[in-house]
Design a protein around this motif. Sequence first.
Motif, short mmCIF file in Angstrom:
data_model
loop_
_atom_site.label_atom_id
_atom_site.label_comp_id
_atom_site.label_asym_id
_atom_site.label_seq_id
_atom_site.Cartn_x
_atom_site.Cartn_y
_atom_site.Cartn_z
N GLU A 282 0.80 -1.22 0.00
CA GLU A 282 0.00 0.00 0.00
C GLU A 282 0.83 1.27 0.00
O GLU A 282 0.29 2.37 0.15
N LEU A 283 2.14 1.15 -0.16
CA LEU A 283 2.97 2.35 -0.17
C LEU A 283 2.62 3.22 -1.38
O LEU A 283 2.39 2.70 -2.46
N PRO A 284 2.57 4.54 -1.18
CA PRO A 284 2.24 5.46 -2.29
C PRO A 284 3.13 5.18 -3.50
O PRO A 284 4.32 4.89 -3.35
N ALA A 285 2.56 5.29 -4.65
CA ALA A 285 3.26 4.94 -5.89
C ALA A 285 4.33 5.95 -6.25
O ALA A 285 5.23 5.66 -7.04
N ASP A 286 4.24 7.16 -5.69
CA ASP A 286 5.17 8.21 -6.12
C ASP A 286 6.48 8.21 -5.32
O ASP A 286 7.28 9.12 -5.47
N LEU A 287 6.69 7.21 -4.50
CA LEU A 287 7.94 7.15 -3.74
C LEU A 287 9.02 6.45 -4.56
O LEU A 287 8.76 5.46 -5.23
N ASP A 288 10.25 6.99 -4.48
CA ASP A 288 11.35 6.29 -5.15
C ASP A 288 11.83 5.16 -4.25
O ASP A 288 11.45 5.09 -3.07
N PRO A 289 12.64 4.25 -4.78
CA PRO A 289 13.05 3.06 -4.02
C PRO A 289 13.62 3.39 -2.64
O PRO A 289 13.26 2.73 -1.64
N LEU A 290 14.47 4.38 -2.56
CA LEU A 290 15.08 4.70 -1.27
C LEU A 290 14.05 5.21 -0.28
O LEU A 290 14.09 4.87 0.92
N GLN A 291 13.12 6.00 -0.77
CA GLN A 291 12.05 6.48 0.10
C GLN A 291 11.21 5.32 0.62
O GLN A 291 10.75 5.33 1.77
N ARG A 292 11.03 4.32 -0.22
CA ARG A 292 10.28 3.14 0.22
C ARG A 292 11.01 2.42 1.35
O ARG A 292 10.41 2.01 2.34
N LEU A 293 12.31 2.26 1.18
CA LEU A 293 13.10 1.57 2.20
C LEU A 293 13.09 2.36 3.51
O LEU A 293 13.03 1.80 4.60
N HIS A 294 13.14 3.69 3.36
CA HIS A 294 13.07 4.54 4.53
C HIS A 294 11.74 4.33 5.26
O HIS A 294 11.71 4.16 6.48
N ALA A 295 10.68 4.33 4.50
CA ALA A 295 9.36 4.13 5.09
C ALA A 295 9.26 2.77 5.77
O ALA A 295 8.69 2.63 6.86
N LEU A 296 9.82 1.76 5.13
CA LEU A 296 9.84 0.42 5.71
C LEU A 296 10.54 0.42 7.06
O LEU A 296 10.01 -0.11 8.06
N LEU A 297 11.70 1.02 7.08
CA LEU A 297 12.48 1.09 8.31
C LEU A 297 11.68 1.80 9.40
O LEU A 297 11.62 1.35 10.55
N TYR A 298 11.06 2.89 9.04
CA TYR A 298 10.25 3.65 9.98
C TYR A 298 9.14 2.78 10.56
O TYR A 298 8.90 2.74 11.77
N TRP A 299 8.51 2.05 9.67
CA TRP A 299 7.39 1.20 10.10
C TRP A 299 7.86 0.12 11.06
O TRP A 299 7.26 -0.13 12.10
N LEU A 300 8.97 -0.52 10.72
CA LEU A 300 9.50 -1.60 11.55
C LEU A 300 9.86 -1.10 12.95
O LEU A 300 9.57 -1.75 13.95
N LEU B 73 8.76 0.10 18.97
CA LEU B 73 8.65 1.07 20.06
C LEU B 73 7.27 0.99 20.71
O LEU B 73 7.14 1.02 21.92
N GLY B 74 6.24 0.93 19.88
CA GLY B 74 4.94 0.57 20.43
C GLY B 74 5.05 -0.87 20.88
O GLY B 74 5.97 -1.57 20.50
N GLU B 75 4.14 -1.33 21.69
CA GLU B 75 4.28 -2.68 22.23
C GLU B 75 3.41 -3.65 21.45
O GLU B 75 2.81 -4.55 22.02
N GLU B 76 3.33 -3.46 20.17
CA GLU B 76 2.30 -4.20 19.47
C GLU B 76 2.62 -5.64 19.15
O GLU B 76 2.03 -6.56 19.66
N TYR C 124 16.02 8.74 26.42
CA TYR C 124 15.67 9.45 25.19
C TYR C 124 14.22 9.18 24.80
O TYR C 124 13.64 8.14 25.15
N GLY C 125 13.65 10.09 24.05
CA GLY C 125 12.28 9.94 23.60
C GLY C 125 12.18 9.13 22.32
O GLY C 125 13.17 8.99 21.59
N ASN C 126 11.00 8.62 22.07
CA ASN C 126 10.81 7.75 20.92
C ASN C 126 11.17 8.41 19.60
O ASN C 126 11.75 7.77 18.72
N ALA C 127 10.81 9.67 19.46
CA ALA C 127 11.05 10.35 18.19
C ALA C 127 12.55 10.45 17.91
O ALA C 127 13.01 10.15 16.80
N GLU C 128 13.31 10.84 18.93
CA GLU C 128 14.77 10.93 18.76
C GLU C 128 15.35 9.57 18.40
O GLU C 128 16.14 9.43 17.46
N ILE C 129 14.95 8.57 19.18
CA ILE C 129 15.48 7.22 18.96
C ILE C 129 15.22 6.78 17.53
O ILE C 129 16.13 6.31 16.83
N LEU C 130 13.98 6.93 17.11
CA LEU C 130 13.60 6.55 15.76
C LEU C 130 14.51 7.22 14.73
O LEU C 130 15.06 6.57 13.84
#
Lengths: 213, 213
Positions: free
Chosen positions: B86-104, B109-112, B187-193
């Motif tokens: 479901e990643l937006p189609a307008d992202l380039d490959p590196l942006q996709r990998l970045h988004a993946l990393l962010y998601w992971l 960090l959440g306890e899901e 440290y806070g979650n945002a910084e860590i991320l």
Amino acid sequence: MDLMSTLSQPRPSFKAQMHRAREDAIVEAASRLLREKGFETMTVDEVAAAVGIAKASLYKHFAGKDDLCTAAVVHGVARLQRFLGELPADLDPLQRLHALLYWLLELQLGEEMALLSERTSALAQALRTCDVYQSAMLEVSRHILGWVAQAQTAGQLRRDLPPDVILCALLARSADPMLAMLRERGYGNAEILAWVIDTCLSGLVQQPGHIET
Amino acid sequence: MDLMSTLSQPRPSFKAQMHRAREDAIVEAASRLLREKGFETMTVDEVAAAVGIAKASLYKHFAGKDDLCTAAVVHGVARLQRFLGELPADLDPLQRLHALLYWLLELQLGEEMALLSERTSALAQALRTCDVYQSAMLEVSRHILGWVAQAQTAGQLRRDLPPDVILCALLARSADPMLAMLRERGYGNAEILAWVIDTCLSGLVQQPGHIET
DNA sequence: GTCTATACAGAGATAGAC
DNA sequence: GTCTATCTCTGTATAGAC
């Protein structure tokens, strides 16, 4: 001064020496099993069997599983401290950090001992309240942080990252699942070691063309 | 066509729907506990209690602890697959990998839920022989490897690393102990991320001044 | 201090009524 | 399918002889 008196300088009786040797053997076995199977999965029976003594005998040396494994981890940290202290004097800060990383990863690839215990285990909790462990880790951290700061002022490491963060980035490699993943894909230890060190350090070093903010 | 018939297109009876919903709730609770406590430490009783049913009822849905947790992990991989698709189609490959990393990392960090199970747990063994999990992971890997290859040919990622290695470097972040270490230091979650993503990606991207060999 | 034998607890799994 | 009550096994820890 003859050989005997030299060997027994602070006069540890033979009995005491044996006692100590036995305890060392137990700790070593515990370290290996902790590394191979993790705290929850390993059993005290296995440790006793590995050393070749009865479980009840083991409990004469250590109060319980927590106590035993805490000792094992502390033993590992002590080895790390020795390693840090014995690094050749002619290495620059970045070379020291590289050597540290190499040492941590090699340890993980061999099945020897565990430094970072699994976040979820009861052992992690026990370590949090273990003064010996905490102070040892504090000293290790200070030691490494010194090098990080030096490498940063020397322009070898990125200055936009807090030293703390770089320290964690390095130490965390000692429990990085990346190694196991690469192993599963059939790569050899030498390759894995090189790649993990490379990708980790490349993210931390000051790049030639980098623009400072 | 009225609302009822619309909602029950493939005609799942209310009973079957409830059954499915109940199973989903169980899997969700298992996922969370798996993430928080790990496979060995969590108990089936806790899962049942979290859902609000008796343990015996849970065993009507899942054959055992292994089966339940396997389902939980597979559930997680399925979420990952959906995210990738479901990643937006307008992202380039590196942006996709970045988004993946962010998601992971956000997931960690959440306890899901847990994706990579601890290397030592019995669950890891169970997953190794689980076809559903293996094929799902294979598809995920292929998907990501495609982006990696694209990013490499586009000169965004280092070409001196095998795509496999980059894939592992990314996925392994989902169980990186660095996050917990930074958390402990306040440290806070945002910084860590931000730091983890930064240090990870910086080690993989093609640097401007880098000399290719 | 080392052993054999055993107590005790926790957790996975099941029986059988409803 | 859900419940309560129970079984069973495993693993920590201890008792007591030597």
